[in-house]
Structures are given as C-alpha cells and as structure tokens.
Design a protein around this motif. Structure first.
Motif, short mmCIF file in Angstrom:
data_model
loop_
_atom_site.label_atom_id
_atom_site.label_comp_id
_atom_site.label_asym_id
_atom_site.label_seq_id
_atom_site.Cartn_x
_atom_site.Cartn_y
_atom_site.Cartn_z
N GLN A 64 -15.30 -5.24 -35.59
CA GLN A 64 -15.25 -4.36 -34.53
C GLN A 64 -14.20 -3.71 -33.80
O GLN A 64 -13.15 -4.37 -33.82
CB GLN A 64 -16.30 -4.83 -33.36
CG GLN A 64 -17.86 -5.10 -33.71
CD GLN A 64 -18.52 -5.70 -32.57
OE1 GLN A 64 -17.91 -6.28 -31.48
NE2 GLN A 64 -19.67 -5.56 -32.57
N GLU A 65 -14.33 -2.43 -33.74
CA GLU A 65 -13.17 -1.68 -33.09
C GLU A 65 -13.10 -2.14 -31.56
O GLU A 65 -14.23 -2.09 -30.92
CB GLU A 65 -13.18 -0.06 -33.15
CG GLU A 65 -12.95 0.43 -34.67
CD GLU A 65 -12.91 1.67 -34.91
OE1 GLU A 65 -12.86 2.51 -33.82
OE2 GLU A 65 -13.09 2.27 -35.83
N THR A 66 -11.91 -2.42 -31.12
CA THR A 66 -11.76 -2.45 -29.62
C THR A 66 -10.78 -1.48 -29.07
O THR A 66 -10.01 -0.95 -29.72
CB THR A 66 -11.12 -3.76 -29.40
OG1 THR A 66 -9.92 -4.07 -30.08
CG2 THR A 66 -12.07 -4.88 -30.05
N ILE A 67 -11.02 -1.12 -28.07
CA ILE A 67 -10.25 -0.31 -27.05
C ILE A 67 -9.55 -0.74 -25.99
O ILE A 67 -10.20 -1.50 -25.29
CB ILE A 67 -11.19 1.32 -26.76
CG1 ILE A 67 -11.66 1.79 -27.93
CG2 ILE A 67 -10.29 2.15 -26.01
CD1 ILE A 67 -12.76 2.82 -27.83
N THR A 68 -8.33 -0.74 -25.58
CA THR A 68 -7.68 -1.34 -24.45
C THR A 68 -7.35 -0.02 -23.49
O THR A 68 -6.76 0.81 -23.91
CB THR A 68 -6.61 -2.04 -24.70
OG1 THR A 68 -6.64 -3.07 -25.78
CG2 THR A 68 -5.97 -2.73 -23.56
N THR A 69 -8.11 -0.38 -22.23
CA THR A 69 -7.71 0.73 -21.14
C THR A 69 -6.36 0.84 -20.75
O THR A 69 -5.73 -0.12 -20.89
CB THR A 69 -8.91 0.68 -20.20
OG1 THR A 69 -8.70 -0.51 -19.48
CG2 THR A 69 -10.14 0.70 -20.92
N GLU A 70 -6.11 1.55 -19.86
CA GLU A 70 -4.76 1.55 -19.12
C GLU A 70 -4.55 0.50 -18.22
O GLU A 70 -3.64 -0.08 -17.93
CB GLU A 70 -4.65 2.67 -18.24
CG GLU A 70 -4.40 4.17 -18.91
CD GLU A 70 -4.52 5.42 -18.01
OE1 GLU A 70 -4.05 5.11 -16.89
OE2 GLU A 70 -4.53 6.45 -18.73
N ASN A 71 -5.72 -0.24 -17.61
CA ASN A 71 -5.70 -1.36 -16.94
C ASN A 71 -5.96 -2.53 -17.70
O ASN A 71 -6.39 -3.75 -17.30
CB ASN A 71 -6.86 -1.35 -16.18
CG ASN A 71 -6.60 -0.24 -15.17
OD1 ASN A 71 -5.50 0.16 -14.54
ND2 ASN A 71 -7.60 0.56 -14.45
N ASN A 72 -5.60 -2.46 -19.19
CA ASN A 72 -5.67 -3.78 -19.95
C ASN A 72 -7.00 -4.44 -20.00
O ASN A 72 -7.23 -5.55 -20.31
CB ASN A 72 -4.68 -4.78 -19.58
CG ASN A 72 -3.23 -4.27 -20.09
OD1 ASN A 72 -3.05 -3.43 -21.05
ND2 ASN A 72 -2.24 -4.76 -19.28
N ILE A 73 -7.97 -3.48 -19.76
CA ILE A 73 -9.43 -3.82 -19.93
C ILE A 73 -10.15 -3.53 -21.73
O ILE A 73 -9.57 -2.58 -22.09
CB ILE A 73 -10.44 -3.32 -19.11
CG1 ILE A 73 -10.09 -3.70 -17.85
CG2 ILE A 73 -11.97 -3.65 -19.48
CD1 ILE A 73 -10.90 -2.72 -16.69
N VAL A 74 -10.14 -4.49 -22.39
CA VAL A 74 -10.60 -4.51 -23.61
C VAL A 74 -12.26 -4.30 -23.79
O VAL A 74 -12.97 -4.87 -23.27
CB VAL A 74 -10.42 -5.71 -24.40
CG1 VAL A 74 -10.76 -5.85 -25.98
CG2 VAL A 74 -8.92 -6.24 -24.39
#
Length: 92
Positions: free
Chosen positions: A18-28
């Motif tokens: 699965q692809e994961t995306i990390t936000t600017e606030n380090n939320i995966v």
C-alpha cells in the motif's frame, strides 16, 4: 513448478504494498479503499485488456488467496467484478 492459465474472466495478481503519504505534520496516511496488484497470469480472453505486468486496482478484501504461486502469495480476481481500473503513467 506448474503454471496456471486462468480461464474466462479470471486473472492472478500479485498484491503490491500500500502507498503511504506523510503529511507536513508527520501523519502517515494509508489508502485503505483500493489495493493495487501486478498481473502475473491472465486468461486468453483478457490478455489484450490486462497484459502481464500491468498494474490494476481492486477493492480491499477482493478475490481469493492463492498462496505460494511462483513463490509469492497472489490473488485470484474476476475482471468484471473485482477490477476497478488499470493504472498507467500520464503522458504530458
């Protein structure tokens, strides 16, 4: 090792991570609605639509598990029920 040739609307895919995306606030954030898989075997009926090596999307939990096919755990999917799309690179 034996090769399986699916028949009718069936194909065998190897599920991809699965692809994961990390936000600017380090939320995966993980995509949980649709999974991706690489086509490893396909019926003669579908070989032009889903060539071996193409990447398809399908709902999480779809298909039946086929353990230890070509030393990988794969899935049996039905094209007209389980496959929601084919992923391709956009041409700019």
């Amino acid at each position: 090792m034996q090769k399986i040739t699916p028949v009718g609307q069936k194909l065998i895919v190897f599920p991809l991570p699965q692809e994961t995306i990390t936000t600017e606030n380090n939320i995966v954030v993980m995509e949980n609605e649709l999974d991706r898989g690489e086509v490893v075997e396909v019926s003669d009926e579908l070989k032009d639509l889903y060539p071996i090596g193409s990447i398809v999307t399908y709902p999480s939990g779809a298909g039946l598990t086929l353990p230890h096919y070509k030393k990988k755990t794969c899935l049996w999917l039905t094209a007209n029920l389980d496959i929601w799309g084919i992923l391709t690179d956009e041409k700019e």
